[in-house]
Structure formats: C-alpha cells, structure tokens
Enzyme design. Structure first.
Site, PDB file in Angstrom:
ATOM      1  CB  CYS A   1      -0.934  -0.012   1.205  1.00  0.00           C
ATOM      2  SG  CYS A   1      -2.019   1.423   1.245  1.00  0.00           S
TER       3      CYS A   1
ATOM      4  CB  CYS B   1      -0.868   2.712   3.927  1.00  0.00           C
ATOM      5  SG  CYS B   1      -2.084   1.816   3.014  1.00  0.00           S
ATOM      6  CG  ASP B   2       2.789   1.395   4.363  1.00  0.00           C
ATOM      7  OD1 ASP B   2       2.322   1.718   5.456  1.00  0.00           O
ATOM      8  OD2 ASP B   2       2.503   0.333   3.776  1.00  0.00           O
TER       9      ASP B   2
END
Ligand code: NAP
Length: 317
Positions: A138, A141-142
């Site tokens: 992701c 997300c990261d």
C-alpha cells in the site's frame, strides 16, 4: 441461542453504512468488526489522508472517517462485536454464525468483509524479513515514511493500482520503477499515459521481482528479465506490491456463488447473492470500483434490500 434479524460481517464503509441504515430501520443489527484478522475498519484504517470522500473539502484521515462511521452506527443501536466470524452455516434458516466468542442465529446476513491487497511470496518479502519494513502492499498508506525518501522505489504490477501508486510515490522517491511482467500495461489508457510520460517513472518491461535484499532496511532488488532470463540487481529503498486484491471470502467455504476471481456474485444492480437472505456489499463483491464511497453506497443498498426482504417474508412488519 440468540436470534437476530440482521448480522453484518465486516466493518469498512460498506458494513458500517449498512448498519447505520439497518439500525435506523429498527432492525437492531449486530455487526462483527473483526479482531485478529486486523481488519476492523477495513482498508481505510491503513490509509492516511482521504481526499475524495464527499463532504470533507479539506480531506479526512482514513481512521478518523471510519471512527465516525462506527460512532454513527452505534448511535442508532448497532451492537458491535470486536471479533472475527470464523464460520457461517447457510444450509438452513435462520442462518448460524460462529465467531471467536459467540454463536448466534440470523434471519439475514450482510457480508461486507472487503478485500486484501495481494503480495508475492518470495525471499526478502515475508513476515520477519522486510515485510512492512520497506516492502508493503500500500503505497498510499506507507509511501510517505522517511525510509522511502529520495530512494529508488519499485512498484510491482501493471494495472491502474500500480500506476496510481507509482505516480503517488514520485512525491517522495528519487525515481520510481514500475516492474511489469509483460510488455503492455493493463492500466487504463489515460493512467498508463500519465505513467509513461512522467519524468520520474521508468517502466521495467517483461521483468519479475525475484528477491529483496538489505540489512536493517531494503537495499537491493533482484529482477529477472523474462525474455532473456537474465538476473539484474538494482539499488532499492522500497518495494510496493500492486498486483491486485483478494476478496475475503474464505470463511464462506463455498456456500455462495463466487466469480472466477473469488468475488461474491450479486444480482446486477442489487446486493442479492446466490442465497436468499444473504446480501453482499463493498469490495467483497466489487472488483471494479473499490472506492470508500461506492462501498458505503452498496452498504446502504444492502440494508434497504434486507429490510424489504425481511418484510416480504413477514419476518418484520
Ligand atoms: P489489476 O487490474 O488486476 O492489475 C494487477 C496487475 O498486477 C496486472 O498488471 C498483473 O499483470 C499484475 N500481477 C498480478 N499478479 C502478479 C504476479 N504474481 N506477479 C507480477 N505481476 C502480477 O489490479 P488493480 O490494478 O489493483 O486494479 C483492480 C481494479 O481497480 C481495476 O478494475 C482497476 O481499473 C481499478 N482501479 C482503478 C483506479 C482508478 O481508476 N483510479 C485505481 C486503482 C484501481 P498482468 O497485466 O500481466 O495480468
């Protein structure tokens, strides 16, 4: 054993939205939000800023949005269990549901268990190796984490997700390499064109990821050229899988009709599944749109479908 009109399994936008509507319709829904599976709140819990959910012109953090959904569902009387559903028996009515700590019967069930990003199972990418320490599934997300700043980053895949993630990562990376196993992107033309003309993105065609190496952090990737079978080593700061999603349907154990990719099949334009009384909403039945807002919309549809179905069956007035 307790019997409920409606049990909702899953707690992303689809599950909570179904709960809000069902609770307001006095169905007194029970919702299993998950626990050990780490899925409570769904994929938005592992997202940062959500900029495309209507109603939040300045954006909202994914976990904050989900907390609001949950609070709204509870406000109208949804009973939330922080447990995983382990199995369900759809062979007789009312349906039987077994969770980690509970057993209950339900007249109707909404399945909203979402989907999980796929990852490859190769050296360096596993739990205890670099998984979540430089290898993720992701980018959104990261990708902003300091370990990825100004480093060459590798996105694996050739679909819209891969392209979207690659473009997103150009904000942080020194350079983004899109590693694709064929010589043509699967992504839509407009998305593919964006990636191909982006000065910071380079597509590595006909390649697969063979290994990820490093010490405390990711340092290198080993790629195989599928045409020549040559291995090449490249300096890397991170690897992002964007090779599709798997719908979370294992607990169904073949009791509902799924499509070839494992998504629950619903009757077109509705949330009715192959089994009367069982409804599906959100990513578990949607291989195409997969957005928070479409998941929420289908959760609303599922609650309305359930309400009408229970009423038609004479189970509720
Ligand atoms: P996808 O379209 O299924 O693409 C997956 C990609 O990963 C494909 O290029 C596939 O290669 C590759 N792949 C799969 N397994 C692999 C493996 N084991 N090793 C190496 N490569 C592998 O998935 P997606 O990109 O997540 O998109 C899913 C759906 O959501 C699509 O309908 C997409 O249009 C939609 N979506 C839309 C947007 C947007 O419009 N903004 C954004 C994201 C997703 P092959 O091409 O060779 O099969």
């Amino acid at each position: 054993m307790e019997r409920h009109h409606l049990v909702i399994i899953g707690s992303g936008p689809a599950g909570y939205c179904a709960a809000i509507y069902a609770a307001r319709a006095n169905l007194k829904p029970v919702l299993f939000e998950g626990f050990m599976s780490g899925t409570a709140g769904g994929q938005l819990m592992i997202t940062t800023e959500v900029e495309n959910y209507p109603g939040f012109p300045d954006g909202i953090l994914g976990p904050q949005l989900m907390e609001s959904f949950r609070a709204q569902a509870k406000r109208f009387g949804t009973v939330v269990f922080t447990e995983d559903v382990e199995s369900i028996d759809l062979s007789k009515k009312p349906f039987f549901i077994k969770s980690s700590q509970n057993q209950m019967l339900a007249d109707a069930i909404i399945i909203a268990t979402g989907a999980t990003a796929k990852r490859m199972d190769i050296e360096g990418t596993r739990d205890g190796e670099f998984w979540q320490k430089g290898v993720t599934a992701c980018a959104v997300c990261d990708g902003a984490a300091p370990i990825f700043r100004n480093k060459p980053l590798f996105v694996i895949g050739g679909g819209d997700s891969a392209v979207e993630e690659a473009i997103f990562l150009t904000k942080y990376a020194s350079r983004v390499f899109l590693v694709h196993r064929r010589d043509q992107l699967r992504a839509s033309k407009i998305m593919a064109a964006r990636a191909l003309k982006h000065p910071k993105i380079e597509v590595l065609w006909n390649r697969t990821l063979e290994k990820v190496q490093g010490d405390q952090i990711v340092r290198k990737v080993i790629l195989q050229n599928l045409l020549t079978h040559e291995m090449e080593q490249r300096e890397a700061g991170g690897v992002f899988f964007a090779i599709g999603h798997s719908p979370n349907t294992v607990f169904l154990q073949g009791q509902l009709k799924l499509n070839d990719a494992g998504y629950i099949v619903v009757k077109k334009g509705t949330t009715y599944t192959s089994k009367a009384g069982i409804f599906a909403a959100g990513d578990v039945q949607d291989p195409v749109y997969r957005q928070a807002v479409t998941a929420a919309g289908s959760g609303c549809m599922a609650a309305l479908d359930v309400e009408r179905w229970l009423s038609k069956k004479g189970i509720v007035e």
